[in-house]
Design an enzyme around this catalytic site. Structure first.
Site, short mmCIF file in Angstrom:
data_model
loop_
_atom_site.label_atom_id
_atom_site.label_comp_id
_atom_site.label_asym_id
_atom_site.label_seq_id
_atom_site.Cartn_x
_atom_site.Cartn_y
_atom_site.Cartn_z
N ALA A 40 0.83 -1.22 0.00
CA ALA A 40 0.00 0.00 0.00
C ALA A 40 0.86 1.26 0.00
CB ALA A 40 -0.92 -0.01 1.23
N LYS A 95 10.74 -7.18 -4.62
CA LYS A 95 11.64 -8.33 -4.63
C LYS A 95 11.03 -9.62 -5.17
CE LYS A 95 11.65 -9.55 0.30
NZ LYS A 95 12.51 -9.68 1.46
N THR A 137 0.28 -6.19 2.55
CA THR A 137 -0.97 -5.51 2.22
C THR A 137 -2.01 -6.49 1.68
OG1 THR A 137 0.21 -3.46 1.75
CG2 THR A 137 -1.97 -3.70 0.74
N GLN A 146 -6.89 -8.55 6.31
CA GLN A 146 -8.26 -9.09 6.30
C GLN A 146 -9.26 -8.06 6.80
OE1 GLN A 146 -8.59 -12.80 8.40
NE2 GLN A 146 -7.09 -13.83 7.12
N GLY A 147 -9.04 -7.58 8.04
CA GLY A 147 -10.03 -6.77 8.75
C GLY A 147 -10.44 -5.54 7.98
N GLY A 148 -9.45 -4.73 7.55
CA GLY A 148 -9.78 -3.53 6.78
C GLY A 148 -9.00 -2.32 7.21
N GLU A 164 -13.44 -3.48 15.69
CA GLU A 164 -12.38 -4.41 16.11
C GLU A 164 -11.89 -4.05 17.50
OE1 GLU A 164 -9.52 -4.12 12.92
OE2 GLU A 164 -10.61 -5.55 11.68
N ASP A 218 14.00 -5.80 5.44
CA ASP A 218 15.13 -5.33 4.61
C ASP A 218 15.35 -3.82 4.68
OD1 ASP A 218 15.11 -7.97 3.85
OD2 ASP A 218 14.33 -7.62 1.84
N HIS A 261 -0.23 -11.10 16.86
CA HIS A 261 -1.68 -11.18 16.70
C HIS A 261 -2.16 -12.36 17.54
CE1 HIS A 261 -5.67 -11.29 15.01
NE2 HIS A 261 -5.40 -10.20 14.31
N ARG A 275 -5.11 -6.12 21.46
CA ARG A 275 -4.49 -7.41 21.15
C ARG A 275 -3.26 -7.74 21.98
NH1 ARG A 275 -3.29 -6.38 14.80
NH2 ARG A 275 -5.53 -6.26 14.82
N HIS A 295 3.13 -10.45 13.99
CA HIS A 295 2.18 -9.91 13.02
C HIS A 295 2.59 -8.54 12.49
CE1 HIS A 295 -1.73 -9.24 11.22
NE2 HIS A 295 -1.96 -8.18 11.96
N ARG A 335 -0.11 -0.99 18.36
CA ARG A 335 -0.97 -0.47 17.29
C ARG A 335 -2.41 -0.89 17.47
NH1 ARG A 335 -2.75 -2.78 12.18
NH2 ARG A 335 -1.70 -4.68 12.84
N LEU A 394 -2.84 0.19 7.62
CA LEU A 394 -3.08 0.52 6.21
C LEU A 394 -3.33 2.02 6.10
CD1 LEU A 394 -5.31 -2.49 5.12
CD2 LEU A 394 -3.06 -1.92 4.21
P1 FAD Z 1 3.91 -4.45 2.38
O1 FAD Z 1 2.52 -4.45 1.95
O2 FAD Z 1 4.38 -5.61 3.17
O3 FAD Z 1 4.85 -4.32 1.11
C1 FAD Z 1 6.25 -4.42 1.25
C2 FAD Z 1 6.86 -4.51 -0.13
O4 FAD Z 1 8.27 -4.33 -0.07
C3 FAD Z 1 6.64 -5.83 -0.84
O5 FAD Z 1 6.34 -5.55 -2.19
C4 FAD Z 1 8.02 -6.50 -0.77
O6 FAD Z 1 8.28 -7.40 -1.81
C5 FAD Z 1 8.91 -5.28 -0.90
N1 FAD Z 1 10.27 -5.47 -0.42
C6 FAD Z 1 10.66 -5.80 0.83
N2 FAD Z 1 12.02 -5.84 0.88
C7 FAD Z 1 12.47 -5.54 -0.37
C8 FAD Z 1 13.75 -5.45 -0.95
N3 FAD Z 1 14.88 -5.68 -0.25
N4 FAD Z 1 13.85 -5.13 -2.27
C9 FAD Z 1 12.73 -4.92 -3.01
N5 FAD Z 1 11.49 -5.00 -2.50
C10 FAD Z 1 11.37 -5.30 -1.19
N6 FAD Z 1 -3.40 -3.72 8.70
C11 FAD Z 1 -4.57 -3.04 8.72
O7 FAD Z 1 -4.56 -1.80 8.81
N7 FAD Z 1 -5.74 -3.71 8.62
C12 FAD Z 1 -5.82 -5.06 8.51
O8 FAD Z 1 -6.89 -5.63 8.39
C13 FAD Z 1 -4.61 -5.79 8.51
N8 FAD Z 1 -4.62 -7.15 8.43
C14 FAD Z 1 -3.44 -7.81 8.30
C15 FAD Z 1 -3.46 -9.18 8.11
C16 FAD Z 1 -2.28 -9.88 7.90
C17 FAD Z 1 -2.30 -11.37 7.69
C18 FAD Z 1 -1.05 -9.18 7.90
C19 FAD Z 1 0.23 -9.90 7.67
C20 FAD Z 1 -1.02 -7.81 8.13
C21 FAD Z 1 -2.22 -7.12 8.34
N9 FAD Z 1 -2.21 -5.75 8.54
C22 FAD Z 1 -3.40 -5.07 8.58
C23 FAD Z 1 -0.98 -4.98 8.52
C24 FAD Z 1 -0.83 -4.33 7.14
O9 FAD Z 1 -1.28 -5.23 6.15
C25 FAD Z 1 0.59 -3.95 6.84
O10 FAD Z 1 1.15 -3.27 7.91
C26 FAD Z 1 0.64 -3.05 5.62
O11 FAD Z 1 -0.03 -3.66 4.56
C27 FAD Z 1 2.07 -2.79 5.24
O12 FAD Z 1 2.10 -2.16 3.99
P2 FAD Z 1 3.49 -1.76 3.41
O13 FAD Z 1 3.23 -1.10 2.10
O14 FAD Z 1 4.26 -1.01 4.41
O15 FAD Z 1 4.28 -3.14 3.21
C1 SIN Z 2 -7.09 -8.40 11.66
O1 SIN Z 2 -7.87 -8.44 10.71
O2 SIN Z 2 -7.28 -8.91 12.75
C2 SIN Z 2 -5.84 -7.68 11.47
C3 SIN Z 2 -6.11 -6.27 11.58
C4 SIN Z 2 -4.84 -5.56 11.73
O3 SIN Z 2 -3.77 -6.16 11.81
O4 SIN Z 2 -4.93 -4.33 11.79
#
Ligand code: FAD
Ligand code: SIN
Length: 532
Positions: free
Chosen positions: A14, A34, A42, A46-48, A113, A220, A241, A288, A349, A384, A390
């Site tokens: 995101a 990568k 991202t 699940q939750g939103g 939540e 990384d 989590h 949590r 998590h 958090r 997100l």
């Molecule tokens: P990411 O979406 O993890 O993207 C990281 C990117 O960096 C990836 O493309 C990866 O390939 C790239 N990358 C990493 N290292 C390198 C490198 N060395 N070189 C090149 N590329 C690299 N949050 C909420 O707000 N609501 C939710 O409902 C929620 N549910 C979740 C459920 C699960 C199962 C998980 C795991 C997380 C959840 N979270 C939720 C947390 C949230 O999804 C993440 O914190 C958020 O999506 C992180 O976004 P980001 O863009 O920072 O990283």
């Molecule tokens: C979840 O859906 O329980 C995860 C929500 C979050 O990590 O913010």
């Protein structure tokens, strides 16, 4: 091989995608990821996403909930910025094509939540992240100013260090000129030069044995910034989590969303007895950290490898309609959640800490920004609130984009950056060394630096990690780079930072709980602990 861009974005979750879309109007963008575009944390959400959209909810309530979860050390200015900017981020997501679930009257269907005092979670069924990722990726793929580099691994950011200067974290003039990036198909390390670099590399879950994070989450960006002497903070606050599906051998662990407890799910033992009321008056819907610690304690008392989440008292059709992915997943391993309890266990998590950034997403290194899970904005404090991450990723992609467009306009690319130097290295045939060291790091972190910590456990972890650190640095210096070896190195750096900051925090607060200092320490009320 050298590639030159106005903006280099590392990561396609995101944070990285939203930032790339916003700066692309002002210059050429390289988006490096990568694996493939959609393998991200991202996509797994699940939750939103939390946002205040209508009465009886208001900004002050969301701000208060965020501060309560953050255990007294959220940055008030940051909290206000993120929460008041939420509605415009939601509007933007919808304009980019994200389909949030709506009720029959056309209004958004809002969930609640743990830790939220109101219904304010926008979602798409129980796979909200996949939907957000889909919409953003389709915008990126159609943008003429964005070049996407899949299967390209960023190894290190380029600073004055690569021009022969010795940097230190207290230096205020460290500058980022781009990054060295490994093309995983050809094995060639390319030089990406950029006026501005955005670090959006996501989480660290794979530093632990059991995690909800996909395998890309190896910290990384944090490790790269740390090695470049950037400021890192808040690493002691790792969120576990409470409810990942207990299904031994499955990695990553499948998440059972917190929204299920918001929906009325109750945590129980196998015999049907509930236990959360012993720990918190909010019962199964407590924040949590409290729930994860309670489950950890109950598992220690009973000796069982899991507890259970019960939604069998809810209307089966509604359960299937709200949680279709969880229903199908559990059915695939023989559990009908409308009739049977779901076995659950805590899993690593989310990381609240990371690369320290200011209100514009600027890191301590000039021309290096960070957003999303790899950053530490101060929003989450010591813990958090669900579905705030997100939101944080999108808000900081936005503020950083606005600021970095101005910075890029005043910057020229350097022409004196040396190529990647791998003289004296050989192809590394010893994959077993990397595999084994990875396992050891994960075991050390899980056994000694997990939900419950102590001085003895942390010191033991540090001593063991130092041995693996020395062995891995020797291997790294002698080998051609590979993604696996770099990831191992990054996990060791991240583990080190978590342990060091946990040792410095002589109190229990939020996600950091230690047997040696069970109470909060007033002297540590001022955020934060870092590596400066
Ligand atoms: P990411 O979406 O993890 O993207 C990281 C990117 O960096 C990836 O493309 C990866 O390939 C790239 N990358 C990493 N290292 C390198 C490198 N060395 N070189 C090149 N590329 C690299 N949050 C909420 O707000 N609501 C939710 O409902 C929620 N549910 C979740 C459920 C699960 C199962 C998980 C795991 C997380 C959840 N979270 C939720 C947390 C949230 O999804 C993440 O914190 C958020 O999506 C992180 O976004 P980001 O863009 O920072 O990283
Ligand atoms: C979840 O859906 O329980 C995860 C929500 C979050 O990590 O913010």
């Amino acid at each position: 091989m050298v590639k030159s861009y106005d903006f280099l974005v590392i990561g396609s979750g995101a944070a990285g995608l939203a930032y790339a879309l916003k700066v692309a109007s002002a210059g050429r963008v390289a988006l490096v990821t990568k694996t493939t575009l959609s393998v991200t944390n991202t996509s797994k959400a699940q939750g939103g996403i939390a946002a205040v959209l209508k009465a009886p909810d208001d900004f002050e309530k969301h701000i208060r909930d965020t501060h309560i979860a953050g255990a007294g050390i959220c940055d008030p200015e940051v909290v206000r910025q993120v929460i008041t900017m939420a509605p415009e981020q939601i509007k933007q997501l919808v304009e980019w094509g994200t389909m949030f679930d709506r009720k029959e009257d056309g209004e958004f269907d809002l969930h609640k939540e743990g830790g939220h005092s109101e219904f304010r979670i926008l979602h798409h069924k129980d796979n909200s992240g996949e939907e957000i990722q889909r919409a953003l990726v389709s915008q990126i793929q159609n943008h003429p100013n964005i070049d996407v580099f899949e299967n390209h691994f960023a190894i290190d950011i380029i600073t004055q260090h690569h021009l022969g200067r010795h940097n230190e974290p207290w230096m205020k003039d460290i500058e980022c000129y781009g990054a060295y990036v490994l093309n995983e198909e050809t094995g060639v390390v390319m030089t990406f030069l950029s006026k501005v670099t955005m670090m959006a590399t996501g989480g660290i879950g794979n530093v632990y044995e059991v995690t909800t994070n996909p395998t890309i989450a190896t910290g990384d960006g944090i490790a790269m910034t740390f090695r470049a002497k950037g400021v890192i903070q808040g690493m002691e606050f790792v969120q576990f989590h409470p409810t990942s599906l207990y299904n031994p051998g499955e990695k990553p662990s499948f998440l059972i969303t917190e929204a299920m407890r918001g929906y009325g799910g109750i945590l129980r033992h196998k015999d049907g007895s509930s236990f959360m009321e012993k720990y918190d008056e909010r019962g199964s819907l407590a924040p949590r950290d409290i729930v994860a610690r309670a489950i950890d304690n109950e598992m220690k008392i009973t000796g069982e490898p899991c507890v259970y989440l019960d939604v069998t008292h809810k209307d089966p059709e509604q359960t299937k309609a709200h949680f279709p992915m969880i229903y199908e997943k559990c059915l695939s391993i023989g559990i009908d959640i409308t009739k049977e309890y779901i076995p659950v266990t805590p899993a690593a998590h989310y990381l609240c800490g990371g690369i320290k950034v200011d209100l514009n997403g600027r890191s301590s290194i000039r021309h290096l920004y960070a957003a999303g899970e790899c950053s530490c904005t101060g929003l989450h404090g010591a813990n958090r609130l669900a579905s705030n991450s997100l939101l944080e990723a999108l808000v900081y992609a936005d503020v950083a984009a606005k600021d970095s467009i101005k910075v890029a306009a005043l910057t020229t690319l350097r022409s004196d950056i040396p190529d990647w130097d791998d003289a004296g290295t050989v192809h590394n045939e010893e994959m077993i060394l990397i595999t084994q060291a990875n396992k050891e790091v994960e075991q050390i972190m899980s056994s000694y630096v997990g939900i419950v910590r102590s001085n003895l456990r942390l010191q033991r972890a540090l001593d063991r990690l130092e041995i693996i650190y020395r062995e891995t640095e020797d291997l790294y210096n002698a080998s051609h780079v590979s993604m696996k070896l770099c990831e191992l190195r990054n996990k060791i750096n991240v583990g080190y930072l978590i342990i060091k900051m946990a040792q410095k925090r002589r109190e229990s607060r939020g996600l950091h709980y230690t047997l040696d200092y069970k109470e909060r320490n007033k002297n540590l009320d001022t955020y934060p602990i870092d590596n400066e």
